[in-house]
Structures are given as structure tokens and as C-alpha cells.
Design an enzyme around this catalytic site. Structure first.
Site, PDB file in Angstrom:
ATOM      1  N   ASP A  66       0.825  -1.226   0.000  1.00  0.00           N
ATOM      2  CA  ASP A  66       0.000   0.000   0.000  1.00  0.00           C
ATOM      3  C   ASP A  66       0.855   1.271   0.000  1.00  0.00           C
ATOM      4  OD1 ASP A  66       0.627  -0.854   2.666  1.00  0.00           O
ATOM      5  OD2 ASP A  66      -0.882   0.512   3.499  1.00  0.00           O
ATOM      6  N   HIS A  67       2.199   1.094   0.071  1.00  0.00           N
ATOM      7  CA  HIS A  67       3.091   2.264   0.063  1.00  0.00           C
ATOM      8  C   HIS A  67       3.989   2.316  -1.177  1.00  0.00           C
ATOM      9  CE1 HIS A  67       2.266   3.495   4.312  1.00  0.00           C
ATOM     10  NE2 HIS A  67       1.754   2.269   4.273  1.00  0.00           N
ATOM     11  N   ASP A 209       3.491   3.873   8.889  1.00  0.00           N
ATOM     12  CA  ASP A 209       3.130   2.690   9.674  1.00  0.00           C
ATOM     13  C   ASP A 209       4.081   2.389  10.839  1.00  0.00           C
ATOM     14  OD1 ASP A 209       1.719   2.826   7.349  1.00  0.00           O
ATOM     15  OD2 ASP A 209       1.704   0.669   6.966  1.00  0.00           O
TER      16      ASP A 209
HETATM   17 ZN   LIG Z   1       0.320   1.019   5.284  1.00  0.00          ZN
HETATM   18 ZN   LIG Z   2       2.828  -1.244   6.494  1.00  0.00          ZN
END
Ligand SMILES: [Zn+2]
Ligand SMILES: [Zn+2]
Length: 300
Positions: A66-67, A209
Site C-alpha cells: 500500500d506504500h 506505519d
Molecule cells: Zn500502510
Molecule cells: Zn505497512
């Protein structure tokens, strides 16, 4: 206005109808710096009216999809814009990811991709030192190696306009002041520090995160703007298991952060509404923590 920070994605894990995956764009004096590049980021950049071509450096916090999934496409677009090179900073392993993608797809880029992989460090370290700003990083406490980043404008020595007027200083006086640090004006010695002041530079910190760690405070302390993940409201067990923060923890460390403005991001899709986050912040009487949303823009 010297620059602006634009949130391009504020959802954790999967994108939602209203929130893209992670990405933060910092525009500063004609250059763009991108922090994380989740899937769909390049389209978010266009929708925000920002320039992809101006991206000068990219900082990838960690290798969760997701990054980073937006990165190969973004590199190809930069290449199609005839950009000569792109500088990317990340944790160890990014080079392998990019090599795997580029070797597997039918596309041979001309752009030179300069990837700087940084070792995980519990101490704050400088990853880029420019003339006017520096970028710092620190290791966080996620389930995989993850870095938080800070953009710090260097402090500037400014002349006090009022004093300059009083003393009627001319161009040659400033040359002398810059050269030797003082001038002799009508028989009186005037030192540079008597007529100048230090103007603190803008500090932006991005904490992606992570579970609880004192490194958040080490890096983010006294930021003008802190963009910080707040995946959960108060689900401490989930936060510990998946290596994320709760709003409760951010409220706990809030007095130590001493940031002017805090923007929360990376919300779990389990919350269809963020009303409870809003209520909890208000309950504490805090007025400088805001809920991030895609395309939120903060100028400085
Ligand atoms: Zn993330
Ligand atoms: Zn992560």
C-alpha cells in the site's frame, strides 16, 4: 508561500471509494518531494493539480504494497516526460522490487533510477543535506523495517528592517557585515548579531506505519506540520499485532510532540465514518489535530 504539503492518499491497506493508498506530496520552491507512493498515486498527483515532472526525490517508508505499488507506473511516466534521472530513498530491498518489476514487464526505461537504500536505525540520521533544507529519517516500530521522514528547512539569519532603517545601512555596509561580521558606522562599531535575528525554518514530519515508539517523538518534536498514521481509534490489540498506531496513543504523546499542526492519516477501512475520532479529539479540547482526507492541502 514557500511551499505546500498535499495528502494524496489517506487509507490503510486497501483504497476505498473516497481514500487512496498512502502518498504525501511536498512542493518546495519549484521542486516536488514524494513520501510513499501507493497504487494510484500518479493519478492523485494529477487530480491535485501538481506536477509529476517536478518530482525531484521520492522517499519510500517501507515495502508494504500500500506504500509502493504506484512507484513503477510513476517511474515510467517520469521516463515518458524525458526526465533524466530520479532519486529514491528507502529501506533495504526496494532496488530488488524495482528490478523484479522492470525485468518482468515489457518496458525498458531510459531514466536513470538512483535508489539509496538506508539501513534501519533507531537514531535519527540525515539522508539528504541540501543548501536550504535537509531530510532526516528514523526507524519506526512496524512489522517490517519502516522509516519516518522529516523535511527541515535550515534556519536563516535575517536583518532587522527597523534597525537597518535607523542606522541607514547601504549596500557596501552589508558586504562588510557579511565579510567580517561588523561595521564601523560613524565611529560606532555595530556587530552583525546586533542587527539580525534567526528565523526558524519550516519542519514537516511524516510518520507512516508504526506501533508505539519513542522514535516518533525523536523525529517529530516541534514540527510545524506532522502527518501521522492513526490506523485505529483505540483497538490496542490490533494495533500491536499489525504494528500501527491508535488515536489514543497519539493523544497520550501529544504534549511531548509540541507540533503546531497534526494531521491524521492511514485510517483503517473498518471505520465508515471518522466521527468517533473527531469526538475523541474534541473531548480532549485539542484544536490542532485534524483528520486527513485526500487532497487536503497545507501551505507554508
Ligand atoms: Zn500502510
Ligand atoms: Zn505497512
Amino acid at each position: 508561500m514557500k511551499g505546500k504539503v498535499v495528502l494524496l492518499g489517506t487509507s490503510s491497506a486497501m483504497p476505498t471509494k473516497d481514500r487512496n493508498n498512502s502518498g504525501v506530496y511536498l512542493g518546495y520552491k519549484g521542486k516536488g518531494f514524494l513520501f510513499d507512493c501507493g497504487e494510484g498515486t500518479q493519478r492523485q498527483i494529477m487530480r491535485a493539480g501538481l506536477s509529476i515532472y517536478r518530482i525531484d526525490k521520492i522517499f519510500i517508508s517501507h515495502l508494504h504494497t500500500d506504500h509502493i505499488l504506484g512507484l513503477p507506473g510513476l517511474i515510467e511516466t517520469l521516463d515518458m516526460h524525458d526526465k533524466d534521472s530520479i532519486e529514491i530513498h528507502s529501506v533495504k530491498g526496494l532496488k530488488n522490487v524495482i528490478d523484479c518489476v522492470l525485468n518482468g514487464v515489457i518496458y525498458a526505461p531510459d531514466i536513470q533510477i538512483n535508489i539509496n537504500e538506508h539501513s534501519f536505525s533507531a537514531d535519527v540520521f540525515t539522508i539528504f543535506e541540501g543548501k536550504e533544507f535537509r531530510i532526516k529519517a528514523v526507524g519506526l516500530n512496524h512489522v517490517v523495517d519502516c522509516l519516518g521522514f522529516s523535511f527541515e528547512e535550515k534556519p536563516k539569519i535575517k536583518y532587522n528592517k527597523e534597525k537597518i532603517k535607523q542606522l541607514d545601512l547601504q549596500g557596501s555596509d552589508f558586504i562588510q557585515l557579511e565579510k567580517v561580521g561588523y561595521i564601523n558606522k560613524n565611529g560606532k562599531i555595530i556587530k552583525k548579531e546586533e542587527i539580525t535575528f534567526v528565523e526558524k525554518g519550516f519542519k514537516f514530519t511524516y510518520i507512516p506505519d508504526t506501533y508505539r515508539t519513542e522514535n516518533i517523538i525523536k523525529l517529530a518534536k516541534e514540527s510545524d506540520l506532522l502527518v501521522i498514521e492513526s490506523t485505529y481509534l483505540n483497538e490496542e490489540n490490533k494495533a500491536r499485532e499489525y504494528g500501527h498506531l491508535t488515536l489514543e496513543y497519539i493523544l497520550q504523546i501529544y504534549p511531548e510532540l509540541e507540533c503546531k499542526k497534526i494531521v491524521l492519516t492511514h485510517f483503517s477501512r473498518r471505520y465508515s465514518s471518522l466521527e468517533e475520532f473527531e469526538n475523541r479529539i474534541r473531548e480532549e479540547g485539542i484544536t490542532n489535530i485534524f483528520l486527513g482526507h485526500d487532497f487536503m492541502e497545507i501551505s507554508f
